[in-house]
Design an enzyme around this catalytic site. Sequence first.
Site, PDB file in Angstrom:
ATOM      1  N   CYS A 166      -2.766  32.127 -28.369  1.00 22.38           N
ATOM      2  CA  CYS A 166      -1.876  32.316 -29.526  1.00 22.38           C
ATOM      3  C   CYS A 166      -2.549  33.180 -30.590  1.00 22.38           C
ATOM      4  O   CYS A 166      -2.105  33.227 -31.731  1.00 22.38           O
ATOM      5  CB  CYS A 166      -1.470  30.965 -30.103  1.00 22.38           C
ATOM      6  N   PHE A 179      -6.121  20.496 -24.732  1.00 17.75           N
ATOM      7  CA  PHE A 179      -5.747  20.861 -26.115  1.00 17.75           C
ATOM      8  C   PHE A 179      -4.333  20.316 -26.408  1.00 17.75           C
ATOM      9  O   PHE A 179      -3.437  21.050 -26.816  1.00 17.75           O
ATOM     10  CB  PHE A 179      -5.766  22.387 -26.341  1.00 17.75           C
ATOM     11  N   ALA A 236     -10.199  11.589 -25.985  1.00 15.09           N
ATOM     12  CA  ALA A 236     -10.756  12.398 -27.081  1.00 15.09           C
ATOM     13  C   ALA A 236     -12.080  12.978 -26.603  1.00 15.09           C
ATOM     14  O   ALA A 236     -13.078  12.263 -26.473  1.00 15.09           O
ATOM     15  CB  ALA A 236     -10.961  11.541 -28.327  1.00 15.09           C
ATOM     16  N   SER A 289     -10.064  17.300 -28.712  1.00 15.35           N
ATOM     17  CA  SER A 289     -11.316  16.869 -29.348  1.00 15.35           C
ATOM     18  C   SER A 289     -11.039  16.046 -30.607  1.00 15.35           C
ATOM     19  O   SER A 289     -11.929  15.366 -31.116  1.00 15.35           O
ATOM     20  CB  SER A 289     -12.176  18.085 -29.688  1.00 15.35           C
ATOM     21  N   ASP A 311      -3.998  25.327 -23.598  1.00 22.14           N
ATOM     22  CA  ASP A 311      -3.323  25.877 -24.790  1.00 22.14           C
ATOM     23  C   ASP A 311      -4.245  25.743 -25.998  1.00 22.14           C
ATOM     24  O   ASP A 311      -3.988  24.960 -26.902  1.00 22.14           O
ATOM     25  CB  ASP A 311      -2.001  25.130 -25.016  1.00 22.14           C
TER      26      ASP A 311
HETATM   27  N1  SAH Z   1      -0.713  22.347 -26.866  1.00 28.36           N
HETATM   28  C1  SAH Z   1      -0.377  21.863 -28.187  1.00 28.36           C
HETATM   29  C2  SAH Z   1      -0.948  22.711 -29.293  1.00 28.36           C
HETATM   30  C3  SAH Z   1      -2.439  22.910 -29.249  1.00 28.36           C
HETATM   31  S1  SAH Z   1      -3.158  23.197 -30.801  1.00 28.36           S
HETATM   32  C4  SAH Z   1       1.131  21.728 -28.313  1.00 28.36           C
HETATM   33  O1  SAH Z   1       1.885  22.058 -27.386  1.00 28.36           O
HETATM   34  O2  SAH Z   1       1.585  21.276 -29.355  1.00 28.36           O
HETATM   35  C5  SAH Z   1      -4.844  23.229 -30.436  1.00 28.36           C
HETATM   36  C6  SAH Z   1      -5.493  21.869 -30.296  1.00 28.36           C
HETATM   37  O3  SAH Z   1      -6.797  22.081 -29.768  1.00 28.36           O
HETATM   38  C7  SAH Z   1      -5.691  21.081 -31.577  1.00 28.36           C
HETATM   39  O4  SAH Z   1      -5.053  19.835 -31.482  1.00 28.36           O
HETATM   40  C8  SAH Z   1      -7.225  20.898 -31.701  1.00 28.36           C
HETATM   41  O5  SAH Z   1      -7.599  19.604 -32.168  1.00 28.36           O
HETATM   42  C9  SAH Z   1      -7.668  21.083 -30.274  1.00 28.36           C
HETATM   43  N2  SAH Z   1      -9.058  21.572 -30.090  1.00 28.36           N
HETATM   44  C10 SAH Z   1      -9.713  22.526 -30.784  1.00 28.36           C
HETATM   45  N3  SAH Z   1     -10.934  22.754 -30.256  1.00 28.36           N
HETATM   46  C11 SAH Z   1     -11.052  21.925 -29.185  1.00 28.36           C
HETATM   47  C12 SAH Z   1     -12.086  21.697 -28.220  1.00 28.36           C
HETATM   48  N4  SAH Z   1     -13.232  22.379 -28.236  1.00 28.36           N
HETATM   49  N5  SAH Z   1     -11.843  20.786 -27.252  1.00 28.36           N
HETATM   50  C13 SAH Z   1     -10.681  20.094 -27.201  1.00 28.36           C
HETATM   51  N6  SAH Z   1      -9.693  20.268 -28.095  1.00 28.36           N
HETATM   52  C14 SAH Z   1      -9.861  21.172 -29.078  1.00 28.36           C
END
Ligand code: SAH
Length: 411
Positions: free
Chosen positions: A355, A245, A294, A268, A315
């Site tokens: 969060c 994430f 991705a 993703s 996260d």
């Molecule tokens: N760790 C980041 C913040 C994460 S925000 C930082 O430090 O800035 C959450 C992220 O999760 C977003 O970018 C979103 O695109 C991604 N996301 C949401 N669902 C997801 C999934 N099923 N698999 C992978 N990524 C995902």
Amino acid sequence: MPTTSTDLYSNKTAMNKNNLPEIVLRKGKEESLDRFHPWVFSGAIASLPEDVEEGEVVAVIAHDGRLIGVGHYQIGSIAVRMLDFADTVIDKGFFVERLNDALRMRKALRLDRPDNNAYRLVHGEGDFLPGLIIDIYGTTAVVQAHSPGMHYCREVIALALTEMDGIEIANVYYKSETTLPFKAQLDPRNDYLIGGFDTNVATENGLQFHIDWLKGQKTGFFVDQRDNRAMLERFSAGRNVLNMFCYTGGFSVYALRGGAKRVVSVDSSAKAIALTTANVGLNFPDDTRHQAVAEDAFKYLDTMGNGEFDLIVLDPPAFAKHRTALKNALRGYQRLNYKAFEKIAPGGILFTFSCSQAVSREQFRLAVFSAAAQSRRRVRILHQLTQPADHPVSIYHPEGEYLKGLILYVE
Ligand code: SAH
């Protein structure tokens, strides 16, 4: 809090001198407000003027006629968000004073430095400005209103931002299209209220980040993970890091600076992957240690190699946006963490976060505990993490605590 006095009870005999619309509370419903909790729930109201408009500043009056304070009125379960516990006039001067208070605190925390110009200036209730979020990126302020009242104050807030002591704000970008209640039909436009140009690069602990406040999530960057990213840097030397994430790649860039052997960033969203690649390039051009993928998190965790990573960051976005989604959210955290426990190398370190405001620290820890037990690994808690000091929690409003994290050692 009264803005001009340190005596919190100095307004005991205050009157509604400014002739604001009066919201009168039912008997006994003033108790939580007398302890400075900043919300009036709709069920606490005995009477309100017929013509009171959503977003208006109102006076909140106890059953016995005593003025409790002033706040923004809103239609919904939280009917008033308190701005002050006195008969205060809500004008530009009020905002300049509150913003200066907020800035003084950030300066005391030494967040405003040549090598760090990204931080949260206003964190809603935590800065005694319910419904308002402001992040600073160099000379740009990104303003988010979460209440109609703050939406109507946006121009005054923008001006107040330029009048703070000890900082030059050249651009104010208003970004509330997705944060205001849909039902209020305010039709907010994301746009510059002041200025309109910036370099789009901010510095956090000496690292550079492209901040896309125009199209990015939230205000463009998750400043709330700054301290936790710095923690990760200290654990990164010689490790194979998976940043799940990743969004802007914040954790990845810190891991690279910390001497990681290899860093894989997964999200993703293709846009997030492009942003991560750009941010890694800004700080570590042509660094072959980094790779961005991705892919869906659950899929990636299922297909990656056993023991391929010995430092994993989880996260995810808020799994529970509301209390009604709590059960599913807890199941989601358990499933996600179980997959990480299953695959992390022996001696591995897991940084795991939630969060979701609706998920308590205890509930999150229980979900991670269940995942650990299910994986049958030996797991120890090394550190318990939270939001940084520029996302303060008012002691009168414990609901303001939202970010929870654990650093775990997995054998
Ligand atoms: N760790 C980041 C913040 C994460 S925000 C930082 O430090 O800035 C959450 C992220 O999760 C977003 O970018 C979103 O695109 C991604 N996301 C949401 N669902 C997801 C999934 N099923 N698999 C992978 N990524 C995902």
